[in-house]
Design a protein around this motif. Structure first.
Motif, PDB file in Angstrom:
ATOM      1  N   GLU A   1       0.864  -1.186   0.000  1.00  0.00           N
ATOM      2  CA  GLU A   1       0.000   0.000   0.000  1.00  0.00           C
ATOM      3  C   GLU A   1       0.899   1.233   0.000  1.00  0.00           C
ATOM      4  O   GLU A   1       1.207   1.812   1.039  1.00  0.00           O
ATOM      5  CB  GLU A   1      -0.950  -0.068   1.196  1.00  0.00           C
TER       6      GLU A   1
ATOM      7  N   ASN B   1      -4.033   1.623   1.423  1.00  0.00           N
ATOM      8  CA  ASN B   1      -4.646   1.524   0.102  1.00  0.00           C
ATOM      9  C   ASN B   1      -5.489   0.267   0.054  1.00  0.00           C
ATOM     10  O   ASN B   1      -5.333  -0.632   0.872  1.00  0.00           O
ATOM     11  CB  ASN B   1      -3.587   1.519  -1.006  1.00  0.00           C
TER      12      ASN B   1
ATOM     13  N   GLU C   1      -8.264   5.138   3.691  1.00  0.00           N
ATOM     14  CA  GLU C   1      -8.082   4.197   2.581  1.00  0.00           C
ATOM     15  C   GLU C   1      -8.049   5.029   1.306  1.00  0.00           C
ATOM     16  O   GLU C   1      -9.022   5.705   0.979  1.00  0.00           O
ATOM     17  CB  GLU C   1      -9.239   3.191   2.534  1.00  0.00           C
TER      18      GLU C   1
ATOM     19  N   SER D   1      -3.805  -0.130  -4.397  1.00  0.00           N
ATOM     20  CA  SER D   1      -2.494  -0.536  -3.893  1.00  0.00           C
ATOM     21  C   SER D   1      -1.508  -0.655  -5.057  1.00  0.00           C
ATOM     22  O   SER D   1      -1.880  -0.453  -6.211  1.00  0.00           O
ATOM     23  CB  SER D   1      -2.596  -1.900  -3.210  1.00  0.00           C
TER      24      SER D   1
ATOM     25  N   ASN E   1      -5.554   9.971  -6.215  1.00  0.00           N
ATOM     26  CA  ASN E   1      -5.758   9.558  -4.829  1.00  0.00           C
ATOM     27  C   ASN E   1      -4.763  10.240  -3.893  1.00  0.00           C
ATOM     28  O   ASN E   1      -5.081  10.518  -2.736  1.00  0.00           O
ATOM     29  CB  ASN E   1      -5.663   8.037  -4.707  1.00  0.00           C
TER      30      ASN E   1
END
Ligand SMILES: [Zn+2]
Length: 324
Positions: free
Chosen positions: A50, A136, A201, A205, A212
């Protein structure tokens, strides 16, 4: 604008010495405004695959170097699990242990518990007002924030403060239900130590998704400005703006519907979409292309994401939702 009172320090804590005598270390970034105020920790990559959170930390630190903190201190661990990071694995690859189920840790325990103890004691020794742990999720997922399960009366206030700060993030918020090992996570163990903590979150990943990253920076900046550590930045808009119906509400996490058959899954919905009871989520086909099953939503909700594989088998949840 640079501020000469603001001090920036990058350093390390020792994790272990490898069999080739190489020293494995935990990298720590510290920015101190020199003015009394809250200490906030941002941590990332407790799960080695992640990786996006490390980029979020780099961007937040870059911003704070340019626009100094108004007060307090910001501290960060961009890669808590460097061994898993280098192997692109969730766990500490050499021992297959989940670092985020090993808190608060144990100096004399398994390697994951020893690493967790180093992280936990480093953070708690600074008596922070908040810990933000960045994760992630699936490849197909939208950013959201997790609020830890209610920790019981003793830590009611800590939980309340974390929850209140979550509401300033602009993210979808999921109130987690009690699970047996939920207090073995970094955020859960912090709350049990009286330190407000939240889990973010931040989409997929394995790779850094710049949208993001931007949303992560934006949410963190809002929270830091709520704590009056930075000035609000109206230019920091979210790429994924939660629909009004689901905003400013603590949603429940729901993973379903469960597949009844095995086969190839084809989705009819996308992460971030609102879905109503009875609407088609996915269809499952057998090896010859014959429709086996049409999976429909069992509740009204917003799609958080769906699994990384298109393989279904009986009992496998087909998607995750935030539900009102
Ligand atoms: Zn994770």
């Amino acid at each position: 604008m640079k501020d000469k009172n603001q001090r920036i320090k990058y350093g390390f804590k020792k994790i272990l010495t490898g069999s080739d005598l190489s020293l494995r270390k935990l990298a720590i970034m510290e920015i101190d405004s020199g003015i009394a105020g809250p200490t906030v920790w941002i941590t990332a990559a407790v799960h080695g695959d992640e990786v996006g959170g490390a980029a979020v930390i780099h961007e937040v630190v870059k911003s704070v170097r340019q626009k100094p903190l108004l007060k307090g201190a910001l501290k960060a661990m961009p890669i808590m699990n460097p061994i898993g990071f280098e192997a692109s694995t969730r766990n500490i690859s050499v021992i297959e242990e989940d670092l985020n189920r090993s808190f608060p840790g144990d100096k004399n325990g398994r390697l994951s518990e020893r690493m967790a103890e180093t992280i936990f004691s480093t953070i708690t020794s600074t008596k922070p007002q908040l810990v933000l742990d960045l994760h992630n999720d699936w490849n197909k997922s939208v950013p959201y924030l997790l609020i830890d399960p209610y920790p019981g009366k003793e830590f009611k206030t800590t939980h309340y403060i974390a929850r209140r700060l979550a509401f300033t993030s602009g993210f979808l918020m999921i109130q987690e239900e009690d699970e047996s090992d939920s207090f073995k996570t970094l955020s859960g163990s912090m709350i049990k130590a009286g330190i407000p903590a939240l889990t973010l979150e931040l989409g997929e990943s394995y790779v850094v998704n710049e949208k993001n990253v931007r949303d992560g920076v934006s949410a963190i900046w809002r929270i830091l400005s709520e704590l009056e550590m930075v000035k609000p930045d109206p230019a920091l808009e979210l790429f994924f703006k939660p629909p009004k119906e689901f905003l400013n509400k603590a949603l429940s996490y729901y993973d379903g519907p469960k597949s009844q058959t095995s086969g190839l899954v084809r989705y009819f919905t996308r992460p971030g979409e609102i879905i109503r009871t009875g609407e088609t989520i996915a269809k499952i086909y057998n090896v010859f292309g014959k429709l086996q099953e049409t999976a429909v939503a069992e509740k009204d909700g917003i799609v958080l994401g769906y699994p990384d594989t298109a393989v279904s088998f009986p009992g496998a949840p087909l998607a995750a939702f935030g539900v009102l």
